[in-house]
Design a protein around this motif. Structure first.
Motif, mmCIF file in Angstrom:
data_model
loop_
_atom_site.group_PDB
_atom_site.id
_atom_site.type_symbol
_atom_site.label_atom_id
_atom_site.label_comp_id
_atom_site.label_asym_id
_atom_site.label_seq_id
_atom_site.Cartn_x
_atom_site.Cartn_y
_atom_site.Cartn_z
ATOM 1 N N GLY A 152 0.796 -1.224 0.000
ATOM 2 C CA GLY A 152 0.000 0.000 0.000
ATOM 3 C C GLY A 152 0.826 1.270 0.000
ATOM 4 O O GLY A 152 2.017 1.260 -0.307
ATOM 5 N N LYS A 153 0.134 2.362 0.323
ATOM 6 C CA LYS A 153 0.760 3.680 0.231
ATOM 7 C C LYS A 153 0.712 4.434 1.547
ATOM 8 O O LYS A 153 -0.148 4.182 2.387
ATOM 9 N N ARG A 154 1.666 5.336 1.690
ATOM 10 C CA ARG A 154 1.634 6.279 2.823
ATOM 11 C C ARG A 154 1.141 7.600 2.259
ATOM 12 O O ARG A 154 1.428 7.932 1.115
ATOM 13 N N GLU A 155 0.416 8.342 3.085
ATOM 14 C CA GLU A 155 -0.088 9.649 2.643
ATOM 15 C C GLU A 155 0.444 10.745 3.542
ATOM 16 O O GLU A 155 0.608 10.539 4.755
ATOM 17 N N PRO A 163 3.555 11.457 8.983
ATOM 18 C CA PRO A 163 2.462 11.013 9.864
ATOM 19 C C PRO A 163 2.303 9.494 9.950
ATOM 20 O O PRO A 163 1.811 8.994 10.954
ATOM 21 N N SER A 164 2.742 8.756 8.920
ATOM 22 C CA SER A 164 2.569 7.301 8.985
ATOM 23 C C SER A 164 3.291 6.719 10.194
ATOM 24 O O SER A 164 2.927 5.665 10.710
ATOM 25 N N LEU A 165 4.317 7.416 10.669
ATOM 26 C CA LEU A 165 5.100 6.876 11.785
ATOM 27 C C LEU A 165 4.402 7.032 13.127
ATOM 28 O O LEU A 165 4.846 6.474 14.132
ATOM 29 N N ALA A 166 3.298 7.769 13.141
ATOM 30 C CA ALA A 166 2.571 7.911 14.410
ATOM 31 C C ALA A 166 2.046 6.557 14.875
ATOM 32 O O ALA A 166 1.816 6.346 16.067
#
Ligand code: ATP
Ligand code: MG
Length: 596
Positions: free
Chosen positions: A419-422, A551-554
């Motif tokens: 998938g993708k990170r936004e 933000p994906s790392l949250a």
């Protein structure tokens, strides 16, 4: 779980080596094919009552529980468990706890955890506890009485100084102790007096009766038992005499039906005594036959690392590191916390192989194994470790004030299925401070007035300048956006740029503590020659920064590993990272740049 799983899932072809050859020769000749196994470590007669041993070979990993395991132990673990798995055998985990003073259950538990974490399993049907050498004290004492009765051991009451003087040295034969000619009965009485607490600590030792003129000093009547009143973590105050390592270790191997006893080169001179002792005990019918054999291999020497447990303890005790699991420590708990994976450590060991002569492995080899393990699977993320604000001066005009533009990137470039990170592009972004230069050095392709770069997964911008504070420090970089250049849109590549930089959006970036670890020592061999390892500590082995991450790392959980694009491999710290207060450790950079 039964027998071991393979240590190496990565590189199927394992080159032969002298240890493999020794095993293959024994398997071919059926050297150990007739051994019986009662299901437990036991003397020869008890083993014979069991069925034929289903394990083709038996190896063991025998740590002394007096410290935490380190990367050197990992070599021994991978080797012993790996060879057992490859040849239809079993590897025992055995605590070599014959020394009452320095051992502790804290260490026992951590060793168990570390061996499991590395991916190995010692359990066998009906038997899931590791073995403990101290459980064999009763047999060891019986073996000692047997040697006395066979005229092969005596109680020596010389002072330690006399004993040392009479041992001779490399060029000079030793001198027989005046107690050497005692009768068997007298020796037996004195040994029992030792055991029964009738003699003071250090007043006597039991020694093998071999040859005080033997060219190998280890064969000059080595000590077998000493008197020492100390409480043992397993046997309490049951014993006031304790076996010497050289006596205990071969017996431990024999009781456990070990076939191949692998140890490091410094034990080579002990091999003649290993064989002498087990030959005698086998002749007396006390142990299974044929008895185990010892083979020596070169220990792991890794640059920038020390692997002496005593010195590692000093680093902890004196506060040079935060504890045994400090991410700079070469302990397995430290390496795990740093973000090294078990698979990378196994891969590292497979690649190093085993040799019969000492050498050094460069630390970069470990980092290469780490990258090879993580690159194909670690999710990607952008992080700005040394942030400065970038303002897109024409954003409001082009996109409207307060608007954001969603951008995306694959979680992993080779795994679209992940998938993708936004993340959001907007008027204000964070970029690395080093990505702007007012006066660019030669070959610099990033931001400087008049230059265009791509913000990765975003747009192309042209730098227009920067504002500075009173000290001349850049406080804000300015740029204008070039329309119709968004990554992934038609015509985005119409404008060619030489530089691509990473960034995070000011609107959705997450603040994080990032711990930039580097090598603990500043020199490659901190513990050689007459260096004092404490003076070779690298003053820059830890730098803590406040970073902005995408933000994906949250959603990261402790122990999750990532590739921060451009920066290298990072792990969410398994101790301090919590939701809402992220902490990442740098495991290794993208490339080996250290010392260059
Ligand atoms: P230290 O000297 O740090 O105390 P040790 O050798 O005394 O280490 P043990 O607990 O006795 O530690 O070791 C358990 C096993 O690990 C032994 O078989 C030992 O040979 C092996 N081992 C220890 N250090 C290394 C190393 N650097 N390379 C390979 N094997 C090692
Ligand atoms: Mg040791």
């Amino acid at each position: 779980m039964g027998y071991m799983t393979s240590a190496s899932d990565k590189e199927p072809l394992k080159p032969s080596n002298f240890l493999r050859q020794a095993i293959e020769r024994d398997l071919e000749q059926g050297t150990y094919a007739q051994r019986h196994w009662s299901g437990q470590p036991a003397d020869g007669a008890t083993q014979l009552q069991g069925p034929l041993d289903a394990a083709k070979i038996r190896t063991r990993f025998p740590p002394e529980p007096n410290g935490y395991l380190h990367v050197g132990h990992a070599k021994s673990i991978c080797l012993n468990f790996g060879l057992a798995a490859d040849y239809g055998g079993v590897c025992h985990l055995r605590f070599d706890d014959t020394n009452p003073e320095k051992e502790d259950t804290e260490y026992v538990n951590s060793i168990i955890d570390s061996v499991r974490w590395l991916g190995f399993d010692w359990t066998q049907p009906g038997n899931d506890k590791p073995y403990q050498a101290s459980d064999y004290f009763g047999f060891m004492y019986r073996a000692a009485e047997y040697l006395v009765e066979a005229g092969l051991a005596y109680v020596d009451e010389q002072s330690p100084e006399e004993m040392r003087a009479n041992r001779g040295d490399f060029g000079k034969p030793g001198t027989d102790s005046p107690f050497r000619a005692r009768s068997i009965d007298e020796n037996l009485n004195r040994l029992r007096a030792m055991k029964d607490g009738q003699m003071a600590d250090g007043a006597a030792v039991l020694r093998a009766k071999i040859d005080m003129a033997h060219p190998n000093i280890n064969m000059r009547d080595p000590a077998l038992y000493r008197i020492r009143r100390a409480t043992h973590h397993n046997t309490g105050d049951q014993w006031c005499i304790y076996p010497m390592y050289t006596f205990a270790h071969p017996i431990e191997d024999a009781l456990e039906n070990i076939t191949h006893s692998f140890c490091t080169l410094e034990f080579e001179d002990q091999r003649p005594f290993y064989d002498w002792l087990l030959d005698k005990l086998a002749e007396g019918g006390l142990i299974s036959q044929p008895h185990p054999r010892q083979y020596e291999f070169a220990r792991l020497n890794l640059t920038y690392v020390i692997t002496s447990k005593r010195k590692l303890k000093q680093l902890v005790d004196q506060g040079h590191v935060s504890g045994w699991d400090d991410p700079r420590m070469p302990t397995l708990v430290g390496m795990r916390r740093r973000g090294y994976t078990a698979a990378a450590i196994r891969l590292f060991n497979d690649r190093n192989g085993v040799t019969k002569s000492d050498g050094w492995i460069d630390y970069s080899v470990l980092d290469i194994a780490l990258r090879d393990d993580l690159d194909p699977k670690a999710p990607r993320a952008m992080a700005v470790l040394d942030p400065v604000k970038l303002v897109i001066t024409n954003w409001d005009e082009l996109h409207g004030a307060g608007t954001l533009d969603a951008c995306s990137a694959p979680v992993h470039p080779h795994h679209p299925e992940l998938g993708k990170r936004e993340f959001q592009f907007g008027k204000e972004l964070w970029i690395e401070t080093t990505d702007y230069e007012e006066v660019p050095p030669k070959g610099y392709n990033r931001l400087y007035p008049g230059n265009k770069v791509r913000l990765k997964y975003g747009h192309v911008i042209e730098c227009t300048g920067a504002s500075k504070d009173a000290n001349g420090k850049v406080t804000e970089v300015h740029a204008s956006l070039i329309p119709d250049t968004k990554s992934g849109t038609p015509g985005a590549d119409a404008i060619k740029v030489k530089g691509v930089i990473t960034w995070v959006g000011a609107s959705d970036a997450v603040q994080a503590e990032v711990r930039l670890y580097d090598r603990l020592f500043a020199v490659a061999q901190p513990d050689t020659g007459d260096k004092d390892f404490l003076e070779e500590l690298n003053p820059d082995s830890l730098k803590i920064v406040t970073a902005y991450v995408e933000p994906s790392l949250a959603a990261a959980k402790g122990d999750d590993k990532f590739q921060f694009e451009r920066h290298g491999y990072f792990v969410a710290d398994r101790v301090d990272h919590v939701e809402g207060k992220p902490v990442f450790n740098r495991v290794a950079g993208m490339k080996d740049g250290w010392g260059k």
